[in-house]
Enzyme design. Structure first.
Site, short mmCIF file in Angstrom:
data_model
loop_
_atom_site.label_atom_id
_atom_site.label_comp_id
_atom_site.label_asym_id
_atom_site.label_seq_id
_atom_site.Cartn_x
_atom_site.Cartn_y
_atom_site.Cartn_z
N HIS A 29 4.71 5.10 -2.60
CA HIS A 29 5.10 6.52 -2.07
C HIS A 29 6.40 6.50 -1.69
O HIS A 29 7.41 7.50 -1.87
CB HIS A 29 4.04 6.94 -1.01
N ASP A 89 1.05 -1.34 0.02
CA ASP A 89 -0.24 -0.02 0.06
C ASP A 89 0.83 1.28 0.06
O ASP A 89 0.44 2.34 -0.55
CB ASP A 89 -0.78 0.01 1.30
C1 BG6 Z 1 -2.87 5.87 0.15
C2 BG6 Z 1 -2.92 4.72 0.83
O1 BG6 Z 1 -2.23 5.76 -1.36
O2 BG6 Z 1 -2.31 7.26 0.80
C3 BG6 Z 1 -3.60 4.92 2.35
O3 BG6 Z 1 -3.62 3.92 0.36
C4 BG6 Z 1 -2.93 6.12 2.85
O4 BG6 Z 1 -3.61 3.84 2.89
C5 BG6 Z 1 -2.65 7.27 2.01
O5 BG6 Z 1 -3.45 6.51 4.18
C6 BG6 Z 1 -1.69 8.31 2.42
O6 BG6 Z 1 -1.88 9.60 1.79
P1 BG6 Z 1 -1.65 10.96 2.55
O7 BG6 Z 1 -1.68 11.79 1.19
O8 BG6 Z 1 -2.68 11.02 3.30
O9 BG6 Z 1 -0.31 10.80 2.93
#
Ligand code: BG6
Length: 519
Positions: A265, A260
């Site tokens: 990321h 995930d």
């Molecule tokens: C998403 C995930 O890609 O990114 C989530 O699927 C996560 O689990 C989210 O909470 C986090 O994104 P941000 O922008 O809130 O840091």
């Protein structure tokens, strides 16, 4: 921003003139009844409309199975906007103007007749560019990507070969669940669209501060010359979240934190932090460098990955003083689940710049603070001149890029405590986005949608990038297969993760520096 000198003014003008040219087009959202459309896509389009960044003419068509009229869908979206818009209240005259561009097409993703209805709708647009310039946004499950592309191809809406106008396909994550499935998805999609027409989303790349990593590195000479194994001791990348999995237990059981968050990321942030300077700002130059970096990450063979990777799962605890159930008690989660809600990794990059420098990455749910940071910790001084007065260890210098919230950059170094004694204390130089530029926080999706409409793929993930990232992650997963979580891998909700994650760093004499709340 208030220009202080003619030089500031010059810089701002240059940036303004770099604004993307966008041609009239129609955006078709598949899976339009879903959460993403209401929470992210429509609020992003609304703000782009408000800020007059969309093309002079555009249409948005929602495509989904549920029975709705244009009117009822617009009403739903208006309600959602009131909740999810980043600016409140919603400006009603602007909304009404925006809403005239929105319509709905009911249909099943597998039903050929539905695509005929979509084509008929497009044909009804008087302007040829609205019929030919098409952005297909696939907010559906990845298992549908290939099918939708095929149907669009059959309906004569998606052209792989040169045709009038342009057609692009935007796909949401997760892009597959391992290398084999990502590869299969890529092969399926590229039967109907060229790689240049495929825009794979990683919303972290749309974040202002993530983009600033490149700007910071390659527009300043003072830090880039320190950005290597000679000066850097190690790097910590933390993406911590306070929330648990909430209503997403079903999805999370299939994904886990590694798929995930890390596969996309965290590895993207790592690539931007560690890559070599690109030869230009062209999408392919930047993506070439990111792929090179990802390929230089030392593979972790499944049998030895346990030494460099720690997983964790939260049990019940308190987050911000509020009771939080354990992961195994969340809805749609198996009571004996071994899915990880936390991962920490120690990675090495085998290239000239980074040889021997550990990169520690961690992410987790139900941690004490929601914050994303990159901390570059520099090597200690070769000799501590003040050891007699201050002890043998000085606080190491560090540069922190705070990606969210309280976006900014700060440098930690040692200073003399005022007074007649020799006392040393770490102090900080701090740049804050808010203070410098005022509160400007466009959502990542605004940037990404605009870039996709403009046809700039820089902020999207290329095929080889996504596949390389899966390769790294797959071998870690294989190491976990069939191994239930042990006691050292559980952590209480509201704490900074399992004890095993502390040990991961301690073995190299390092400690996690947890992000701090910043007022
Ligand atoms: C998403 C995930 O890609 O990114 C989530 O699927 C996560 O689990 C989210 O909470 C986090 O994104 P941000 O922008 O809130 O840091």
């Amino acid at each position: 921003m208030n220009p202080e000198s003619p030089l500031d003014e010059l810089m701002i003008c240059r940036l303004d003139s770099a604004r993307k040219a966008v041609e009239p087009c129609t955006i078709v959202i598949f899976g339009a009844s879903g959460d993403l459309t209401a929470r992210k896509l429509i609020p992003a389009f609304y703000h782009l409309h408000l800020e007059k960044q969309l093309p002079a003419k555009y249409r948005i068509i929602g495509f989904a199975r549920r029975e709705k009229t244009d009117e009822s869908w617009r009403n739903e979206l208006r309600e959602a906007l009131a909740q999810f818009s980043r600016t409140k209240p919603v400006d009603d005259p602007v909304w009404r103007e925006f809403a005239t561009n929105i319509s709905y097409c009911r249909g099943d993703l597998t039903d050929t007749a539905a695509y005929d209805r979509l084509r008929a709708k497009l044909d009804s647009f008087g302007d040829a560019t609205l019929r030919q310039n098409l952005l297909f946004y696939l907010a559906t499950s990845p298992s549908q990507f290939g099918r939708v592309a095929e149907q669009l191809d059959n309906a004569g809406l998606l052209h792989r070969e040169a045709a009038a106008g342009w057609q692009r396909v935007v796909v949401e994550k997760p892009f597959g669940h391992d290398l084999a499935s990502a590869h299969a998805l890529n092969s399926e999609l590229t039967r109907f669209a060229h790689e240049q027409q495929i825009f794979r989303i990683d919303h972290y790349l749309g974040k202002e501060t993530v983009q600033n990593i490149l700007m910071f590195r390659f527009s300043n000479s003072i830090f880039e010359r320190l950005w290597n194994r000679e000066s850097v001791d190690h790097v910590q990348i933390t993406v911590s979240e306070k929330m648990g999995v909430g209503g997403r237990g079903g999805y999370y059981e299939e994904a886990g934190a590694l798929r995930d968050m890390v596969q996309n990321h965290l590895l993207q942030v790592l690539a931007l932090v560690a890559m070599e300077p690109p030869v230009s700002l062209e999408a392919e130059s930047i993506r070439d460098e990111k792929v090179k970096l990802l390929k230089s990450i030392r593979q972790l063979p499944p049998d030895s990955s346990a030494k460099q990777v720690v997983r964790g799962q939260y049990f019940a605890g308190l987050v911000d003083g509020q009771p939080q159930p354990g992961y195994r008690q969340e809805a749609k989660v198996k009571p004996e689940s071994n899915v990880e809600t936390y991962v920490a990794l120690k990675l090495f990059i085998d290239n000239w710049r980074w040889s021997g420098v550990p990169f520690y990455l961690r992410t987790g749910k139900c941690l004490p603070l929601g914050a994303s940071e990159v901390r570059v910790q520099f090597r200690p001084t070769p000799h501590v001149l003040f050891a007699a007065a201050c002890g043998p260890r000085l606080d190491p210098n560090a540069l922190t890029l705070r990606l969210q919230p309280n976006e900014g950059i700060y440098l930690r170094f040692n200073g003399k405590v005022p007074g007649t004694n020799i006392g040393v204390r770490p102090v900080r130089m701090h740049f804050s986005y808010d203070t410098e530029f005022g509160a400007y926080t466009p959502e990542a999706y605004e940037r990404l949608l605009l870039e996709a409409i403009a046809g700039d793929a820089t902020l999207f993930i290329r095929r080889d990038e996504v596949e390389t990232a899966w390769q790294i992650v797959d071998s870690i997963r294989q190491g976990w297969e069939g191994k239930p979580l042990t006691n050292r891998e559980f952590y209480g909700a509201g704490t900074w993760g399992p004890i095993a994650a502390e040990e991961l760093l301690a073995s190299s004499g390092h400690v996690w520096r947890d992000p701090q709340p910043i007022k």
